[in-house]
Design an enzyme around this catalytic site. Structure first.
Site, PDB file in Angstrom:
ATOM      1  N   GLY A 122      33.229  -5.032  16.386  1.00  0.00           N
ATOM      2  CA  GLY A 122      34.389  -4.347  16.528  1.00  0.00           C
ATOM      3  C   GLY A 122      34.676  -3.171  17.260  1.00  0.00           C
ATOM      4  O   GLY A 122      35.829  -2.409  17.289  1.00  0.00           O
ATOM      5  N   HIS A 123      33.443  -2.457  17.667  1.00  0.00           N
ATOM      6  CA  HIS A 123      33.448  -1.105  18.345  1.00  0.00           C
ATOM      7  C   HIS A 123      32.744  -1.085  19.529  1.00  0.00           C
ATOM      8  O   HIS A 123      31.582  -0.610  19.707  1.00  0.00           O
ATOM      9  CB  HIS A 123      33.009  -0.123  17.309  1.00  0.00           C
ATOM     10  N   PHE A 124      33.224  -1.351  20.660  1.00  0.00           N
ATOM     11  CA  PHE A 124      34.625  -2.076  21.140  1.00  0.00           C
ATOM     12  C   PHE A 124      34.113  -3.686  21.789  1.00  0.00           C
ATOM     13  O   PHE A 124      33.195  -3.575  22.356  1.00  0.00           O
ATOM     14  CB  PHE A 124      35.371  -1.294  21.976  1.00  0.00           C
TER      15      PHE A 124
ATOM     16  N   VAL B 186      30.109   0.599  21.842  1.00  0.00           N
ATOM     17  CA  VAL B 186      29.790   1.944  21.593  1.00  0.00           C
ATOM     18  C   VAL B 186      29.592   2.066  20.382  1.00  0.00           C
ATOM     19  O   VAL B 186      30.288   1.735  19.259  1.00  0.00           O
ATOM     20  CB  VAL B 186      31.147   2.911  22.210  1.00  0.00           C
TER      21      VAL B 186
END
Length: 153
Positions: free
Chosen positions: A46-48, A53
């Site tokens: 979820g990041h990203f 990252v």
């Protein structure tokens, strides 16, 4: 210090254990450790999406965990009877993104230590480039006292 020793010191476990190896420790002074960052880290989902990252707060957490290891080893504390809590982070700065495949080097230097309280400077680098830094304030508490305090409230 290998992962087995780290697991004996820290209460953290997957997916929140963020120190893989300690390569240098001078008790009461400094510690150097690292975290191998892989695409399999759960936070990358979820990041990203499409541009993974490592979250900056997790880099700070890795530095905080390294601070706890330094405190335990400096005072020869029994980790089955002690816990280290992060009390604060000052001056946190993020300089470059940490990506899958990076080896995050964690450098901790003691600024001050009085009683149960530790103040450290933390620096995270990748391939010699500064990626994050901050000052950390941590305290070491008795597990039994912490449990008794929680039960009383």
């Amino acid at each position: 210090m290998d992962i087995g020793e780290i697991l004996n010191l820290l209460p953290h476990r997957y997916p929140f254990l963020l120190v893989d190896r300690v390569v240098e420790i001078i008790p009461g002074q400094k510690l150097t450790a690292y975290k191998n960052v892989t695409i399999n880290e759960p936070f990358f989902n979820g990041h990203f999406p499409g541009h993974p990252v490592m979250p900056g707060v997790l880099i700070l957490e890795a530095l905080a965990q390294a601070t706890a290891i330094l405190a335990y080893k400096s005072e020869n504390m029994d980790p089955s009877r002690k816990l280290t809590y992060l009390m604060g982070v000052d001056g946190a700065r993020f300089r470059k993104p940490v990506l899958p495949g990076d080896r995050l080097q964690l450098e901790i230097e003691v600024v001050r230590h009085k009683g149960a309280v530790w103040k450290t400077k933390g620096l995270a680098t990748v391939d010699g480039a500064r990626v994050a830094e901050g000052e950390f304030l941590a305290t070491v508490v008795d597990k039994d006292a912490d449990a008794a305090e929680s039960a009383a409230s």
